[in-house]
Design a protein around this motif. Structure first.
Motif, PDB file in Angstrom:
ATOM      1  N   ASP A 165       0.812  -1.224   0.000  1.00  0.00           N
ATOM      2  CA  ASP A 165       0.000   0.000   0.000  1.00  0.00           C
ATOM      3  C   ASP A 165       0.846   1.275   0.000  1.00  0.00           C
ATOM      4  OD1 ASP A 165      -2.530  -1.381   0.031  1.00  0.00           O
ATOM      5  OD2 ASP A 165      -2.132  -1.849   2.128  1.00  0.00           O
ATOM      6  N   ARG A 166       2.145   1.122  -0.247  1.00  0.00           N
ATOM      7  CA  ARG A 166       3.030   2.275  -0.422  1.00  0.00           C
ATOM      8  C   ARG A 166       3.576   2.262  -1.848  1.00  0.00           C
ATOM      9  NH1 ARG A 166       7.564   1.956   4.011  1.00  0.00           N
ATOM     10  NH2 ARG A 166       8.376   3.597   2.650  1.00  0.00           N
ATOM     11  N   ILE A 167       3.748   3.431  -2.403  1.00  0.00           N
ATOM     12  CA  ILE A 167       4.285   3.534  -3.762  1.00  0.00           C
ATOM     13  C   ILE A 167       5.809   3.405  -3.709  1.00  0.00           C
ATOM     14  CG2 ILE A 167       4.538   4.998  -5.787  1.00  0.00           C
ATOM     15  CD1 ILE A 167       1.903   6.355  -4.969  1.00  0.00           C
ATOM     16  N   LEU A 168       6.320   2.480  -4.531  1.00  0.00           N
ATOM     17  CA  LEU A 168       7.769   2.300  -4.659  1.00  0.00           C
ATOM     18  C   LEU A 168       8.186   2.738  -6.063  1.00  0.00           C
ATOM     19  CD1 LEU A 168       8.191  -1.213  -2.989  1.00  0.00           C
ATOM     20  CD2 LEU A 168       8.590   1.027  -1.956  1.00  0.00           C
ATOM     21  N   THR A 169       9.157   3.621  -6.133  1.00  0.00           N
ATOM     22  CA  THR A 169       9.635   4.081  -7.433  1.00  0.00           C
ATOM     23  C   THR A 169      10.569   3.036  -8.037  1.00  0.00           C
ATOM     24  OG1 THR A 169      11.598   5.174  -6.563  1.00  0.00           O
ATOM     25  CG2 THR A 169       9.535   6.449  -6.575  1.00  0.00           C
ATOM     26  N   LYS A 170      10.846   3.197  -9.299  1.00  0.00           N
ATOM     27  CA  LYS A 170      11.796   2.295  -9.955  1.00  0.00           C
ATOM     28  C   LYS A 170      13.192   2.470  -9.364  1.00  0.00           C
ATOM     29  CE  LYS A 170       9.046   2.130 -14.153  1.00  0.00           C
ATOM     30  NZ  LYS A 170       8.941   2.488 -15.588  1.00  0.00           N
ATOM     31  N   GLU A 171      13.488   3.668  -8.890  1.00  0.00           N
ATOM     32  CA  GLU A 171      14.770   3.882  -8.216  1.00  0.00           C
ATOM     33  C   GLU A 171      14.855   3.041  -6.935  1.00  0.00           C
ATOM     34  OE1 GLU A 171      17.362   5.547  -9.203  1.00  0.00           O
ATOM     35  OE2 GLU A 171      16.418   6.276 -11.050  1.00  0.00           O
ATOM     36  N   HIS A 172      13.742   2.936  -6.224  1.00  0.00           N
ATOM     37  CA  HIS A 172      13.709   2.080  -5.035  1.00  0.00           C
ATOM     38  C   HIS A 172      14.084   0.640  -5.391  1.00  0.00           C
ATOM     39  CE1 HIS A 172      10.839   5.026  -2.886  1.00  0.00           C
ATOM     40  NE2 HIS A 172      11.968   4.989  -2.189  1.00  0.00           N
ATOM     41  N   PHE A 173      13.446   0.137  -6.456  1.00  0.00           N
ATOM     42  CA  PHE A 173      13.711  -1.247  -6.870  1.00  0.00           C
ATOM     43  C   PHE A 173      15.162  -1.443  -7.266  1.00  0.00           C
ATOM     44  CE2 PHE A 173       9.077  -1.175  -7.551  1.00  0.00           C
ATOM     45  CZ  PHE A 173       8.724  -2.345  -6.911  1.00  0.00           C
ATOM     46  N   LEU A 174      15.686  -0.508  -8.050  1.00  0.00           N
ATOM     47  CA  LEU A 174      17.071  -0.642  -8.520  1.00  0.00           C
ATOM     48  C   LEU A 174      18.053  -0.569  -7.356  1.00  0.00           C
ATOM     49  CD1 LEU A 174      16.823   1.490 -11.775  1.00  0.00           C
ATOM     50  CD2 LEU A 174      17.123  -0.990 -11.621  1.00  0.00           C
TER      51      LEU A 174
END
Length: 223
Positions: A165-174
């Protein structure tokens, strides 16, 4: 988790029909056998057994011995009209629980729930999925249909799950997955799409794409 598979072994039609109806209402998958002839054929796909003691042919204790001999760690609850202490102790020695007929179905449901949680842990249900956060596993509807995720897909899914339920950016994933100088955002999209296909989330209701921001594992939806 309500998607467990329950085997009822009961020759009393009234009791068997009552149990089947109640368990199905509680969203369990139910198989009902009126004797022990086909029990061993299906036992490998069962999570818990409700076993009558007095059955035509093999009794409940004999069937339990055969189940235990296979090395299957399946909880068994005996149902019996025998109230003497020797019968109770024998049943508790053979299986995991012993209930006396007549019984209150509410008590049986509670005992089942406690036993299943102890045996298999607790799960989070999101729509059709059952998620075991402790062991990092995802199931379709019941424990015998695990979603086959690759190592990287599993990391991505449970990164989302741990931050649901929190937004994760692609930067977070990388940052979490690779920490590489070559930061290819498109590779996240590819893996997310593969996960969606495997969990039957083609429309992105579970793993939501928040335009211009990233992805979110959505738990606020009806089952």
């Amino acid at each position: 988790m309500k998607g467990y598979r329950i085997l009822i072994v009961e020759d009393d039609l009234m009791i068997g029909e009552l149990l089947q109806q109640i368990l199905q209402q509680e969203e369990y998958y139910v198989r009902w056998e009126k004797d022990g002839r086909e029990v061993m054929e299906h036992i490998h796909n069962i999570d818990l057994v409700i076993m009558d003691v007095m059955l035509p042919g093999e009794d409940g204790y004999q069937l339990t011995k055969r189940i235990k001999a296979l090395g299957l760690n399946i909880p068994i609850i005996f149902l019996s009209a025998r109230q003497d202490m020797d019968s109770k102790l024998h049943g508790l020695t053979m299986g995991e629980d012993y209930m006396i007929k007549p019984f209150d179905p509410r008590e049986l449901l509670l005992r089942m729930q406690k036993m299943l949680e102890h045996q298999y842990g607790t799960y989070t249900q999101i729509k059709q999925l059952y998620i075991d956060g402790e062991h990092k596993r995802v199931y379709h509807e019941h424990l015998h249909d695990e979603v086959a995720l690759t190592a990287i897909e599993r990391k991505i899914f449970f990164y989302l799950y741990d931050h649901k339920d929190r937004i994760l950016t692609k930067e977070h994933f990388l940052d979490y997955l690779w920490q590489l100088e070559d930061r290819n955002h498109n590779i996240i999209n590819v893996h997310i799409q593969k996960i969606r296909t495997k969990i039957n989330d083609i429309n992105g209701e579970i793993i939501q794409n928040i335009y211009g921001e990233g992805y979110r594992l959505n738990t606020y939806m009806k089952k």
